[in-house]
Write a protein that holds these residues in place. Sequence first.
Motif, PDB file in Angstrom:
ATOM      1  N   VAL A   1      38.198  34.589  38.790  1.00 20.18           N
ATOM      2  CA  VAL A   1      39.642  34.721  38.968  1.00 20.18           C
ATOM      3  C   VAL A   1      39.946  34.989  40.428  1.00 20.18           C
ATOM      4  O   VAL A   1      39.291  35.808  41.069  1.00 20.18           O
ATOM      5  CB  VAL A   1      40.190  35.863  38.087  1.00 20.18           C
ATOM      6  CG1 VAL A   1      41.636  36.161  38.432  1.00 20.18           C
ATOM      7  CG2 VAL A   1      40.051  35.497  36.620  1.00 20.18           C
TER       8      VAL A   1
ATOM      9  N   ALA B   1      45.455  37.148  34.373  1.00 19.86           N
ATOM     10  CA  ALA B   1      44.032  37.131  34.696  1.00 19.86           C
ATOM     11  C   ALA B   1      43.752  37.918  35.970  1.00 19.86           C
ATOM     12  O   ALA B   1      42.718  38.584  36.098  1.00 19.86           O
ATOM     13  CB  ALA B   1      43.546  35.691  34.846  1.00 19.86           C
ATOM     14  N   LEU B   2      44.684  37.865  36.908  1.00 23.31           N
ATOM     15  CA  LEU B   2      44.511  38.572  38.176  1.00 23.31           C
ATOM     16  C   LEU B   2      44.545  40.090  37.998  1.00 23.31           C
ATOM     17  O   LEU B   2      44.145  40.830  38.895  1.00 23.31           O
ATOM     18  CB  LEU B   2      45.585  38.135  39.172  1.00 23.31           C
ATOM     19  CG  LEU B   2      45.425  36.710  39.725  1.00 23.31           C
ATOM     20  CD1 LEU B   2      46.682  36.275  40.467  1.00 23.31           C
ATOM     21  CD2 LEU B   2      44.209  36.621  40.629  1.00 23.31           C
TER      22      LEU B   2
ATOM     23  N   GLN C   1      37.834  39.358  32.408  1.00 23.72           N
ATOM     24  CA  GLN C   1      37.991  38.190  33.268  1.00 23.72           C
ATOM     25  C   GLN C   1      37.530  36.932  32.546  1.00 23.72           C
ATOM     26  O   GLN C   1      38.211  35.903  32.564  1.00 23.72           O
ATOM     27  CB  GLN C   1      37.187  38.351  34.558  1.00 23.72           C
ATOM     28  CG  GLN C   1      37.193  37.087  35.419  1.00 23.72           C
ATOM     29  CD  GLN C   1      36.297  37.178  36.626  1.00 23.72           C
ATOM     30  OE1 GLN C   1      36.764  37.480  37.705  1.00 23.72           O
ATOM     31  NE2 GLN C   1      35.012  36.918  36.452  1.00 23.72           N
TER      32      GLN C   1
ATOM     33  N   SER D   1      40.026  35.742  30.018  1.00 21.93           N
ATOM     34  CA  SER D   1      41.201  35.123  30.644  1.00 21.93           C
ATOM     35  C   SER D   1      40.910  33.697  31.085  1.00 21.93           C
ATOM     36  O   SER D   1      41.780  32.818  31.003  1.00 21.93           O
ATOM     37  CB  SER D   1      41.669  35.968  31.829  1.00 21.93           C
ATOM     38  OG  SER D   1      40.783  35.876  32.932  1.00 21.93           O
ATOM     39  N   LEU D   2      39.692  33.431  31.537  1.00 18.05           N
ATOM     40  CA  LEU D   2      39.356  32.090  31.996  1.00 18.05           C
ATOM     41  C   LEU D   2      39.188  31.130  30.826  1.00 18.05           C
ATOM     42  O   LEU D   2      39.515  29.942  30.935  1.00 18.05           O
ATOM     43  CB  LEU D   2      38.085  32.136  32.838  1.00 18.05           C
ATOM     44  CG  LEU D   2      38.249  32.846  34.190  1.00 18.05           C
ATOM     45  CD1 LEU D   2      36.926  32.903  34.927  1.00 18.05           C
ATOM     46  CD2 LEU D   2      39.301  32.162  35.049  1.00 18.05           C
TER      47      LEU D   2
ATOM     48  N   ILE E   1      47.466  32.963  34.700  1.00 19.91           N
ATOM     49  CA  ILE E   1      46.859  33.284  35.997  1.00 19.91           C
ATOM     50  C   ILE E   1      47.273  34.679  36.448  1.00 19.91           C
ATOM     51  O   ILE E   1      46.441  35.484  36.896  1.00 19.91           O
ATOM     52  CB  ILE E   1      47.244  32.224  37.040  1.00 19.91           C
ATOM     53  CG1 ILE E   1      46.607  30.878  36.694  1.00 19.91           C
ATOM     54  CG2 ILE E   1      46.815  32.665  38.446  1.00 19.91           C
ATOM     55  CD1 ILE E   1      47.069  29.728  37.559  1.00 19.91           C
TER      56      ILE E   1
ATOM     57  N   ARG F   1      42.612  40.727  43.816  1.00 18.72           N
ATOM     58  CA  ARG F   1      41.723  39.575  43.889  1.00 18.72           C
ATOM     59  C   ARG F   1      41.991  38.767  45.157  1.00 18.72           C
ATOM     60  O   ARG F   1      43.099  38.701  45.659  1.00 18.72           O
ATOM     61  CB  ARG F   1      41.941  38.661  42.687  1.00 18.72           C
ATOM     62  CG  ARG F   1      41.796  39.337  41.353  1.00 18.72           C
ATOM     63  CD  ARG F   1      40.359  39.467  40.945  1.00 18.72           C
ATOM     64  NE  ARG F   1      40.241  39.995  39.591  1.00 18.72           N
ATOM     65  CZ  ARG F   1      39.233  39.752  38.790  1.00 18.72           C
ATOM     66  NH1 ARG F   1      38.242  38.995  39.194  1.00 18.72           N
ATOM     67  NH2 ARG F   1      39.195  40.282  37.590  1.00 18.72           N
TER      68      ARG F   1
END
Length: 641
Positions: free
Chosen positions: A529, A564-565, A573, A576-577, A561, A207
Amino acid sequence: MHQTPSRARSASHARPLPWRGLALAVGAAAALILAGQARAQDSGEVTKSHGYNFFGELKYPADYAHFDYVNPDAPKGGEIALAAQGTFDSLNPYSRKGRAAVLSSTIYESLMDGNAPADEYGSMYCVLCESLEYDEGKTYVIFHMRDDVTFSDGTPLTAHDVVFTHNLFLEQGLPSYAIAVKKRITNAEALDDYTVRFDFADDISRRSLIDQVGSTPVFSQKWFEETGARLDEPRLETSPGSGPYTIEDFEVNRRIVYARNPDYWGKDLPVNIGRHNFDRIRVEYFADETAAFEAFKAGEYTFREEGNSRLWATSYDFPAAQRGYVVKEELPDGAPPSNSGFVFNLGREALKDKRVREALALAYNFEWTNESLQYGLFDQRNSFIQGTPLEATGAPSAEEKAFMETLPVEVPDEVMNGEVRMAHTSDSARLNDRRNLRTAMKLLDEAGWTVGADGKRRNANGELLTIEIPVNSSGAAVLESVIETFVQNMQLMGVDAKMEKVDPSQYTNRERDRDYDILFDAYRVFLGVGTGLRQVFGSAEAEFSLFNPAGLASPLVDAIIDKALETSTQADQDTSLRVLDRALRNEFFIVPAWYKANHWVAYWDMYSHPEEIAPYDLGYLDYWWYDAEKAEQLRAAGALR
């Protein structure tokens, strides 16, 4: 979200797109256009494209003529005049010293356009480059640049300028930016005059790598070497940019004027069709909001994006507005609102105790404030991604729980199983909601801050619970009133609280030095992300990151974080957010304030815009245009000089 080389703040009329480089599902994948882009396959094929999206899906094909939301026949010409409050003493927006002039970063361009399109999440299209290519693992990217790009002084822009700029940010840019980028980008190399390659570190998220290097502004190596200027120092000289506008004139603390470059090299590119339509952009500086509004009424500037509810509700009945010379519009805003609110400085010992923060927060009465001071025009913000499909709601879903179960840190039960934290409610009928104040005082007692004979709260060492909130003297009077009522309620609880008005320069310095207990500030929104999340919310840079005014340092947030990456699908994604939103709200480092769902704009009736405003950017400096016929009618009526 990717790293940004500067925290130089844009005025509201030049709001950066914080979701640029991010991604959000906005329709079925079948509706996305993939023509013109070779997709990387399991064989490890190289992708070559006219744009970039982490998930590989672009709305616009290689042969697109222009973005859908622009008017390709918009006329060029005229002037738009805006207002700014406070002062400026620098034209260098990339230094943490000094106060840079509004819009001073707009004269520069990057390999890909970081501010468009305004109707698509997570995608960027070539500007300085013709195409880019990268391998399936995104271990490198090569940009094939256009060979006809020139800076405003006529000198060519080449791959050597790109590499020079990259290194300049690492050597003289913000420390939080340089530290993060050095870890991720291992090499920047000009393969020839118009080809530049970046290599990325192994064993890190893919990312915010390609979009990072693709969105960095490009400076003239020749100018910096000849002048000896530094990126980390304020200055009133500017290196030439390659963008559509140049600085025409300025008077420190009074005004700055940008002029459209008639020789702009990229005016006929599809990415620019229907955009950059004004010949001149003039920004007038005023000491405070009152002076700025009076100047607008008199026609000293011509466009205003309103944020003051009192003015919006009561003050647009002046003669020019009554006669129809000034247009007042509410336009749809599809972007999430700013994450503004009362930010706690977690470096202060007393504020490290969450009970103290929760108690102080209860002194803020949104309902009374909104009804009594803000004309009931705002809504209460709860989420860091308010009003989007990514906003955490209720208890965690099965997918959210599954995500949290993979984290290498302990997840608090209230996050794993509880309802997401919502902003507290208050009695709108009275400022000092007695129920909330009783709860707050009980929390302070439990935290060891008890009331003495003088009615003041002290800890076991006899130290006062002192809270100071600095306020920019050039800011809105309504904000001052809101903070004053917040302070009054804290004083009722026995807190030694006060608001201090300071001049703009001092305010900037105090903000940068974290010389405050509470500050009305904002965190960047996120809809995707990226490693920029670490700069904003991560522990590694918490002590000095200007993007993290609270100094939040949470192992749980770090773990979310990092995990999520690693997500590789849109659905993962998004999950995760939602978890990140849930955890950030639980950390409680900011008291969420108000927001409005639409853009409020007023302007002298000499501008036009497309019938449908792009969902993610109001775009009045981007794709609006000057209507010469309307302007002439105003002049004929004696409305404008």
